[in-house]
Design an enzyme around this catalytic site. Structure first.
Site, PDB file in Angstrom:
ATOM      1  N   LYS A 162       0.949  -4.424   9.003  1.00  0.00           N
ATOM      2  CA  LYS A 162       2.190  -3.967   8.373  1.00  0.00           C
ATOM      3  C   LYS A 162       2.909  -3.044   9.343  1.00  0.00           C
ATOM      4  CE  LYS A 162       4.050  -2.176   4.005  1.00  0.00           C
ATOM      5  NZ  LYS A 162       5.048  -1.225   4.538  1.00  0.00           N
ATOM      6  N   GLY A 196       7.276  -2.295  -2.969  1.00  0.00           N
ATOM      7  CA  GLY A 196       6.618  -0.997  -2.954  1.00  0.00           C
ATOM      8  C   GLY A 196       7.000  -0.137  -4.126  1.00  0.00           C
ATOM      9  N   ARG A 197       7.922   0.813  -3.883  1.00  0.00           N
ATOM     10  CA  ARG A 197       8.252   1.817  -4.899  1.00  0.00           C
ATOM     11  C   ARG A 197       8.796   1.210  -6.182  1.00  0.00           C
ATOM     12  NH1 ARG A 197       5.633   6.449  -3.165  1.00  0.00           N
ATOM     13  NH2 ARG A 197       5.179   5.835  -1.010  1.00  0.00           N
ATOM     14  N   GLY A 247      10.716  -3.984   1.818  1.00  0.00           N
ATOM     15  CA  GLY A 247      11.782  -2.989   1.889  1.00  0.00           C
ATOM     16  C   GLY A 247      12.996  -3.402   1.084  1.00  0.00           C
ATOM     17  N   CYS A 303       3.465   3.625   9.056  1.00  0.00           N
ATOM     18  CA  CYS A 303       3.632   4.955   8.472  1.00  0.00           C
ATOM     19  C   CYS A 303       4.152   5.932   9.525  1.00  0.00           C
ATOM     20  CB  CYS A 303       2.310   5.455   7.911  1.00  0.00           C
ATOM     21  SG  CYS A 303       2.427   7.101   7.170  1.00  0.00           S
ATOM     22  N   PRO A 314       0.838  -1.206   0.000  1.00  0.00           N
ATOM     23  CA  PRO A 314       0.000   0.000   0.000  1.00  0.00           C
ATOM     24  C   PRO A 314       0.865   1.246   0.000  1.00  0.00           C
ATOM     25  CG  PRO A 314       0.016  -1.029   2.171  1.00  0.00           C
ATOM     26  CD  PRO A 314       0.733  -1.961   1.254  1.00  0.00           C
ATOM     27  N   MET A 315       0.556   2.193  -0.901  1.00  0.00           N
ATOM     28  CA  MET A 315       1.331   3.427  -1.010  1.00  0.00           C
ATOM     29  C   MET A 315       0.374   4.588  -1.255  1.00  0.00           C
ATOM     30  SD  MET A 315       4.524   2.145  -3.408  1.00  0.00           S
ATOM     31  CE  MET A 315       3.516   1.036  -4.416  1.00  0.00           C
ATOM     32  N   GLN A 367      -6.150  -1.530   3.282  1.00  0.00           N
ATOM     33  CA  GLN A 367      -5.336  -1.113   4.419  1.00  0.00           C
ATOM     34  C   GLN A 367      -6.033   0.042   5.133  1.00  0.00           C
ATOM     35  OE1 GLN A 367      -1.574   1.253   4.528  1.00  0.00           O
ATOM     36  NE2 GLN A 367      -0.690  -0.628   5.385  1.00  0.00           N
TER      37      GLN A 367
END
Length: 335
Positions: A142, A236-237, A215, A103, A19-20, A73
């Site tokens: 998370k 993620g990214r 990560g 976060c 989730p981003m 999320q």
């Protein structure tokens, strides 16, 4: 543990797209679904309190059936509101619900949720227990390996033990600690050093728990290596910035050889029915186009293609002819 490529019965969370915020909206999720039919996708974080008060739940919770398997999320620290959010997730048809305890943004901290909740494992446990009791959806968490001075393996294990006892079925562990003061969210994704070994050690200490490594997984090879030690690999990214890099994950991770990897033009054409529905609902083509510009890289003409798509998709009244032209350019280039 099974080999990463051993079975076509691998659960969806063997590979997931994290989730981003401002990234994993329904349009990007549909893009990634063209690339992988099997990966678990996540919504952006939705604040439980916002769900409770909002009359725009379609905007916060809506998704297309093609997005399954899909997790919602949520963020929050109130067990009652999180239980309500879980019931909503079940009613809307999500496949699982995930609690954000990772976060580090100041805005999230001000609401007493996200990574700062790692300092309150009892609160997280109460939240998870309430969510678990609210529906039959799997409840997952998370989180980071630590925050500020709370950064030992003893602390991490105690946190996971408390939350697992409350009913959490899976832990997605971002292999960096979070600094709640002194670093902004972007810096918290890059400056604290990666500590994959700590997540792997957690799995070794608690082999009965389902642990995902998150990560610094930048390539499919990184994910395959992670799966030799942990149960899942979360990207993620690198998924957002390089979506086609993951075109072979269904074959590599899920053992699914029935569908060849999709091409860039195939992604664009696969999204056209969704874009048409979005335009009919009054949306803008750029809502989808802003994600598509990430699709093509490292080949002759990529910059030109991205520029054309970006300019044309942002124009007032942009329609499907923009995507048709973009797909044709890619097909002419053999992409």
């Amino acid at each position: 543990m099974d080999s990463p490529t051993s079975s076509d019965r691998e659960p969806p969370w063997r590979f997931s797209v994290a989730p981003m915020l401002d990234c994993t909206d329904r349009h990007f999720r549909l893009l990634m679904r063209q690339i992988s039919r099997r990966a678990l996708l996540y919504s952006e974080m939705v604040v439980a309190q916002a769900l409770h008060h909002s009359d725009r739940r379609e905007r916060l919770l809506g998704f297309d059936p093609e997005e399954h398997p899909l997790a919602l999320q949520v963020g929050g620290d109130d067990p009652l509101l999180l239980a309500e959010a879980t019931r909503m997730a079940a009613d809307w048809g999500y496949d699982e619900i995930n609690l954000n305890v990772g976060c580090p943004s100041p805005r999230v901290q001000a609401g007493n949720f996200g990574a700062c909740l790692m300092a309150e494992p009892e609160t997280v446990a109460r939240c998870v227990a309430a969510m678990k009791a609210a529906s039959d959806l799997p409840v997952t968490v998370k989180h980071r390996v630590g925050i500020d001075a709370l950064d030992s393996d003893v602390f991490l294990t105690a946190f996971v033990d408390a939350v697992a006892a409350a009913g959490a079925s899976r832990f997605s562990v971002h292999a960096r600690k979070a600094w709640l003061e002194g670093l902004d969210p972007k810096q918290n994704r890059t400056i604290p050093p990666l500590q994959h070994d700590r997540v792997i050690a957690l799995k070794e200490r608690r082999p009965e728990l389902t642990i995902e490594l998150n990560g610094g997984l930048d390539t499919p090879s990184d994910c395959l290596n992670a799966l030799r030690h942990c149960d899942g690999a979360m990207v993620g990214r690198a998924a957002y910035a390089h979506p086609l890099r993951w075109a072979e994950v269904d074959q590599l991770i899920y053992g699914d050889s029935a569908r060849p990897p999709v091409s860039a033009s195939g992604v664009v054409r696969g999204l056209m029915p969704h874009a048409e529905r979005h335009l009919q609902r009054g949306g803008r083509l750029w809502d989808m186009g802003r994600h598509l510009v990430q699709l093509v890289e490292g080949v002759p003409g990529a910059r030109h293609w991205r520029r054309d798509l970006g300019q044309n998709a942002q124009r007032k009244g942009a329609d499907l002819t923009v995507l048709e032209s973009a797909a044709r350019q890619l097909e002419d280039a053999g992409l």
